[in-house]
Design a protein around this motif. Structure first.
Motif, PDB file in Angstrom:
ATOM      1  N   GLU A  26      -3.481   3.074  -3.836  1.00 44.05           N
ATOM      2  CA  GLU A  26      -2.489   2.220  -4.164  1.00 44.05           C
ATOM      3  C   GLU A  26      -1.247   2.323  -2.874  1.00 44.05           C
TER       4      GLU A  26
ATOM      5  N   HIS B 259       2.761   1.741  -8.049  1.00 43.19           N
ATOM      6  CA  HIS B 259       1.790   2.098  -8.396  1.00 43.19           C
ATOM      7  C   HIS B 259       1.562   3.313  -8.632  1.00 43.19           C
TER       8      HIS B 259
ATOM      9  N   GLU C 177      -0.625  -6.197 -12.466  1.00 43.15           N
ATOM     10  CA  GLU C 177      -2.136  -5.829 -11.650  1.00 43.15           C
ATOM     11  C   GLU C 177      -2.373  -7.157 -11.919  1.00 43.15           C
TER      12      GLU C 177
ATOM     13  N   GLU D 217       2.677  -2.265  -5.818  1.00 40.48           N
ATOM     14  CA  GLU D 217       1.644  -0.991  -5.587  1.00 40.48           C
ATOM     15  C   GLU D 217       2.254   0.199  -4.843  1.00 40.48           C
TER      16      GLU D 217
HETATM   17 FE   LIG Z   1      -1.959  -1.779  -7.941  1.00 41.26          FE
END
Ligand SMILES: [Fe+2]
Ligand SMILES: [Fe+2]
Length: 335
Positions: free
Chosen positions: A62, A95, A175, A92
């Motif tokens: 990520e 994440h 996502e 991201e």
């Molecule tokens: Fe991601």
């Protein structure tokens, strides 16, 4: 159902040898009953190690995955595109944070995981070692890379390890936004000028095969599959997930009026699946071993970011210490 009986609250991070038959049987019973394994529950060493490796490598992916897209932030074609891409890249980073936090519940610190990445001992997804050469790559990455990530990650929402499964639920929602923003870029380019359509086709040509490699080698060659399946970390084989992805993606590409760079791709009416040509696994192995187009650049940027952030981490730690000292003194004074 067996979670309570196995909670050993005085000894967090209890791990046992995989040949401890009674504990192993109770552990497997939790998994077979579709209950979640939680951080303080007893778990076999190999289960803990598998998750430490998988979750941290997912977190590293990520974080490294922000680089190819970050490359286009200053060159996004409009304010709207820039704001959307920025939001996606920030997701991201988020994440990465959820996943490092989930990995830390397995008894290893974020710093240790980070050290594994920076020293090259830990891997991240091979796809992020490919360059983003044109704006259309932002479309192809969202559509295909995030699309492949969703195929992999939806089953992880039901992973047997509680903290990982819970992190994946939110990640998957985000996502799906990423996949749509990428596909929407591809739709716009495909309906644009001939040069824009050619740019979209070129991005698809370059990303298609590396994206299929994201699912990993066939399970017969994959080292960790059997245990991961038994422990319900993994619900589908690499080949099954790759097939699901291909079946979902080909009609989307056809809708764009683009072609896929695989002369052997054809629809099998008998099975209802698309069959595809050979994947060049030597390329996958080469990129994973460190010799992809951008491996060195990705690690150089990551190491520089880590070094430049040292003073921030030190300042935050110094502030936290001072605050703890003040609270301790205030508590003593109040007693
Ligand atoms: Fe991601
Ligand atoms: Fe994403």
């Amino acid at each position: 159902m067996y979670t309570q009986a196995l909670n050993e609250k005085d000894a967090p991070f209890t791990t046992g040898r995989s040949d401890d038959p009674i504990k192993l049987e109770r552990f497997q019973a939790i998994i077979d009953a579709e209950d979640k394994v939680e951080p303080n529950d007893w778990m076999p060493d190999a289960y803990r190690r598998t998750l430490q490796r998988q979750i941290s490598q997912h977190a590293h992916s990520e974080v490294i995955g922000m680089q190819p897209e970050g490359n286009w932030l200053t060159r996004a074609p409009s304010l709207k595109r820039k704001a959307t891409l920025l939001a996606k890249i920030q997701d991201e980073a988020g994440h990465g944070l959820y996943l490092y936090a989930a990995a830390e519940t397995l008894g290893m610190s974020r710093e240790e995981y980070y050290e594994q990445l920076l020293s090259g001992r830990a891997k991240y997804s091979s796809i992020f070692n490919y360059p983003s050469l044109t704006w259309a790559d932002m479309g192809a990455i969202g559509w295909l890379v995030d699309g492949a990530a969703i195929m992999n990650q939806i089953p992880l929402c039901r992973c047997s390890y509680g903290p990982y499964a819970r992190a994946m639920i939110r990640i998957c929602k985000e996502e799906s936004f990423h996949q749509r923003q990428g596909y929407e870029i591809m739709v716009t380019l495909s309906r644009g000028t001939p040069a824009q359509k050619a740019m979209a086709q070129d991005a698809l040509n370059r990303f298609y095969w590396p994206v299929l490699m994201m699912f990993g080698p066939s399970d017969t060659e994959s080292m960790h599959s059997a245990d991961s399946t038994k422990w319900k970390i993994k619900r589908f084989s690499n080949d099954e997930l790759r097939q699901k992805f291909i079946d979902a993606t080909i009609p989307q590409g056809q809708h764009l009026g683009l072609t896929f760079p695989d002369p052997d791709l054809k629809f099998d009416a008998a099975t209802g699946h698309w069959t595809h040509g050979e994947i060049d696994w030597s390329e996958f192995k080469r990129v994973l071993a460190g010799d992809g187009p951008c491996n060195r650049q990705r690690m150089k940027v990551r190491k520089a970011a880590d070094a430049e952030g040292t003073w921030v981490r030190e300042a935050a730690a110094a502030y936290a210490n001072k605050r703890a000292d003040r609270q301790r003194i205030a508590k003593i004074a109040a007693e």
